[in-house]
Design a protein around this motif. Structure first.
Motif, PDB file in Angstrom:
ATOM      1  N   SER A 198      21.444  73.054  65.391  1.00 52.86           N
ATOM      2  CA  SER A 198      21.018  71.656  65.408  1.00 52.86           C
ATOM      3  C   SER A 198      20.618  71.272  63.980  1.00 52.86           C
ATOM      4  O   SER A 198      20.923  71.976  63.034  1.00 52.86           O
ATOM      5  CB  SER A 198      19.854  71.492  66.389  1.00 52.86           C
ATOM      6  OG  SER A 198      18.659  71.959  65.823  1.00 52.86           O
ATOM      7  N   GLY A 199      19.925  70.141  63.863  1.00 51.59           N
ATOM      8  CA  GLY A 199      19.546  69.676  62.528  1.00 51.59           C
ATOM      9  C   GLY A 199      18.176  70.140  62.094  1.00 51.59           C
ATOM     10  O   GLY A 199      17.675  69.717  61.043  1.00 51.59           O
ATOM     11  N   VAL A 231      23.978  69.221  58.618  1.00 47.72           N
ATOM     12  CA  VAL A 231      23.598  68.155  59.554  1.00 47.72           C
ATOM     13  C   VAL A 231      22.080  68.025  59.709  1.00 47.72           C
ATOM     14  O   VAL A 231      21.605  67.347  60.610  1.00 47.72           O
ATOM     15  CB  VAL A 231      24.287  68.344  60.933  1.00 47.72           C
ATOM     16  CG1 VAL A 231      25.787  68.210  60.822  1.00 47.72           C
ATOM     17  CG2 VAL A 231      23.900  69.682  61.564  1.00 47.72           C
ATOM     18  N   ALA A 232      21.334  68.685  58.827  1.00 45.98           N
ATOM     19  CA  ALA A 232      19.879  68.468  58.798  1.00 45.98           C
ATOM     20  C   ALA A 232      19.643  67.112  58.114  1.00 45.98           C
ATOM     21  O   ALA A 232      20.472  66.680  57.316  1.00 45.98           O
ATOM     22  CB  ALA A 232      19.208  69.584  58.015  1.00 45.98           C
ATOM     23  N   PRO A 233      18.507  66.471  58.402  1.00 45.83           N
ATOM     24  CA  PRO A 233      18.271  65.147  57.789  1.00 45.83           C
ATOM     25  C   PRO A 233      17.754  65.274  56.351  1.00 45.83           C
ATOM     26  O   PRO A 233      16.702  64.731  55.997  1.00 45.83           O
ATOM     27  CB  PRO A 233      17.217  64.531  58.715  1.00 45.83           C
ATOM     28  CG  PRO A 233      16.474  65.711  59.262  1.00 45.83           C
ATOM     29  CD  PRO A 233      17.438  66.839  59.355  1.00 45.83           C
ATOM     30  N   SER A 251      23.764  68.486  66.609  1.00 46.60           N
ATOM     31  CA  SER A 251      22.811  67.805  65.727  1.00 46.60           C
ATOM     32  C   SER A 251      22.720  66.323  66.060  1.00 46.60           C
ATOM     33  O   SER A 251      23.724  65.640  66.232  1.00 46.60           O
ATOM     34  CB  SER A 251      23.246  67.933  64.271  1.00 46.60           C
ATOM     35  OG  SER A 251      22.464  67.042  63.489  1.00 46.60           O
ATOM     36  N   TYR A 252      21.493  65.848  66.103  1.00 52.12           N
ATOM     37  CA  TYR A 252      21.286  64.416  66.351  1.00 52.12           C
ATOM     38  C   TYR A 252      21.940  63.591  65.238  1.00 52.12           C
ATOM     39  O   TYR A 252      22.412  62.481  65.479  1.00 52.12           O
ATOM     40  CB  TYR A 252      19.775  64.131  66.432  1.00 52.12           C
ATOM     41  CG  TYR A 252      19.471  62.669  66.485  1.00 52.12           C
ATOM     42  CD1 TYR A 252      19.962  61.883  67.526  1.00 52.12           C
ATOM     43  CD2 TYR A 252      18.717  62.061  65.485  1.00 52.12           C
ATOM     44  CE1 TYR A 252      19.705  60.524  67.558  1.00 52.12           C
ATOM     45  CE2 TYR A 252      18.460  60.707  65.524  1.00 52.12           C
ATOM     46  CZ  TYR A 252      18.958  59.940  66.555  1.00 52.12           C
ATOM     47  OH  TYR A 252      18.706  58.600  66.597  1.00 52.12           O
ATOM     48  N   LYS A 253      22.006  64.166  64.034  1.00 52.96           N
ATOM     49  CA  LYS A 253      22.568  63.415  62.906  1.00 52.96           C
ATOM     50  C   LYS A 253      24.025  63.021  63.158  1.00 52.96           C
ATOM     51  O   LYS A 253      24.458  61.932  62.832  1.00 52.96           O
ATOM     52  CB  LYS A 253      22.477  64.268  61.639  1.00 52.96           C
ATOM     53  CG  LYS A 253      22.941  63.543  60.398  1.00 52.96           C
ATOM     54  CD  LYS A 253      22.506  64.308  59.172  1.00 52.96           C
ATOM     55  CE  LYS A 253      22.758  63.519  57.924  1.00 52.96           C
ATOM     56  NZ  LYS A 253      21.995  64.019  56.809  1.00 52.96           N
ATOM     57  N   THR A 254      24.822  63.947  63.725  1.00 57.52           N
ATOM     58  CA  THR A 254      26.231  63.642  63.959  1.00 57.52           C
ATOM     59  C   THR A 254      26.484  63.205  65.406  1.00 57.52           C
ATOM     60  O   THR A 254      27.337  62.366  65.663  1.00 57.52           O
ATOM     61  CB  THR A 254      27.111  64.858  63.618  1.00 57.52           C
ATOM     62  OG1 THR A 254      26.509  66.019  64.195  1.00 57.52           O
ATOM     63  CG2 THR A 254      27.276  65.037  62.126  1.00 57.52           C
TER      64      THR A 254
END
Ligand code: F3S
Length: 406
Positions: free
Chosen positions: A81-82, A358-360, A50-53
């Motif tokens: 992923s997110g 981890v989704a925005p 995930s881009y978030k983490t």
């Protein structure tokens, strides 16, 4: 640590700079933890998607590796992923998240990973009992070790990636049979009857024992695999537990009897203690009317998706509440329309490829969430500031937040 000639040549750079660095990382970890040699793995599962983490540092690292032509050596699957691959705009994921997120997934694909984007890879690629693998993702680690009897240590995103690139891990900790034995016995006078309750029991016990205690549980009734998955994810959340056993049931405790374990430290847990623990948690989360109900942390199995579908048949969500079910793409394809239809008719949505934690969420206008997982309950507020989360069982969710179609 003993290294054979081939491993030494890899360290000297024979297979390229990145492979040398990856092997060096694994050798250093092994040395720190007293490993005597490296061992080959048959497959791996990588987190850090995930881009978030993971953020830009991981994105740049992966793109740099992919550009240099690095390829994973083993079959390597990756975590959710997110956001879903398709339909992310419809559910409100902003483009400033979606763009780097897509680049991370693309980079993993270029490295040769199978981008299944799920934390339950064992539903479609189950490892075998005794197979040596390298898994990241705490809930998956706990499941494959405990319920399947495969052997993995608890890897993080970078060392799981390094193991995938080299096909090796240090032979240590849970790869050694002597470290897989139960050390603490947990006797319960009840068998939880929902995933929410199993995960809560895991959260409770994980907070009371040490990470290498390998608890062994006794239950009055046989838990099903969905319950064991939830138990493991709770244990891994609060206690970093990577292996548990259930007396007479899980692969490495099938032939054990209580009398064989009488030397172990043991403690009893009553249903009342778990209820009290839950009530204390509930009072923190207050009674909320959710914007979103999130089911599927860890991702749901085929059986769980069928159960949700059956329970939603002839019902509708109340008001404007959203229901998202987080499922592996492969499972969604497998179940077919007759399972998905009642969920969609009730107003629910299947969200593949995605982890709700981890989704925005905090950028998507969602402020209140109800979940049926102690892991999601613990992590969402930490990763999405200002989001209020409550924990209910699936039955409670359906009774409370859906109504019969008249
Ligand atoms: Fe899976 Fe995300 Fe939960 S990776 S276990 S859905 S926190």
């Amino acid at each position: 640590m003993y290294l054979n000639r081939k491993e030494e040549r890899i360290l000297e750079g024979e297979a390229g700079e990145i492979t040398a660095k990856s092997l060096k990382l694994l050798v250093e970890i092994g040395k720190q933890k007293g490993a005597e040699e490296l061992v080959s793995i048959s497959r791996s599962h990588i987190s850090g998607v995930s881009y978030k983490t993971a953020g830009f540092p991981m994105l740049y690292l992966l793109e740099d590796m992919a550009e240099k032509g690095v390829k994973v050596k083993t079959k390597a699957t990756v975590n959710p992923s997110g956001m879903p691959r398709r339909g992310w705009k419809v559910i409100g994921v902003p483009s400033n998240f979606a763009n780097p997120q897509r680049r991370i997934v693309a980079a993993y694909r270029k490295l040769g990973c199978e981008t299944i984007l799920s934390c339950t890879p064992y539903y479609f690629y189950p490892p075998k009992k005794g197979e040596i693998i390298a898994f990241a993702e705490s809930s998956a680690i706990c499941y494959v070790n405990s319920v399947i009897g495969a052997k993995t240590n608890r890897h993080g995103s970078l060392d799981a990636l390094a193991a995938s690139i080299t096909g090796k891990v240090p032979k240590m900790e849970l790869l050694l049979d002597k470290n897989r034995k139960p050390k603490v016995m947990v006797k319960t006078n009840f068998t939880p009857d929902s995933s929410a309750e199993f995960s809560l029991l895991g959260l409770y016990v994980g907070g009371k024992i040490q990470k290498d205690d390998n608890p062994i549980f006794t239950f009055p009734r046989h838990p099903n695999k969905g319950g064991l998955k939830a138990l493991g994810s709770g244990l891994a959340t609060s206690g970093a537990i990577a292996l548990f056993h259930v007396l007479g049931i899980t692969p490495e405790a099938k032939d054990l009897e209580e009398v064989d374990l009488k030397h172990l430290e043991s403690f009893e847990i009553t249903e009342g203690a778990i209820q009290e623990f839950l009530e204390a948690k509930k009072s923190k989360s207050k009674r909320i009317i959710p914007d979103l109900i999130a089911i599927g942390c860890p991702h749901v199995s085929e059986r769980e998706l069928e159960e949700i579908s059956r329970k939603l048949r002839g019902r509708n969500l109340r008001g404007s509440i959203k229901l998202w079910i987080f499922a592996p793409n492969a499972i969604v394809k497998r179940v077919g329309r007759e399972v998905l239809k009642p969920i969609e008719k009730a107003g629910g949505r299947i969200v593949p490829d995605t982890c709700p934690v981890v989704a925005p969420i905090d950028q998507m206008g969602i402020e209140k969430i109800v979940v049926n997982s102690a892991k999601a309950f613990s992590y969402i507020p930490r990763l999405s500031k200002g989001v209020n989360v409550a924990l209910n069982s699936l039955d409670e969710i359906i009774n409370r937040w859906t109504k019969e179609v008249t």
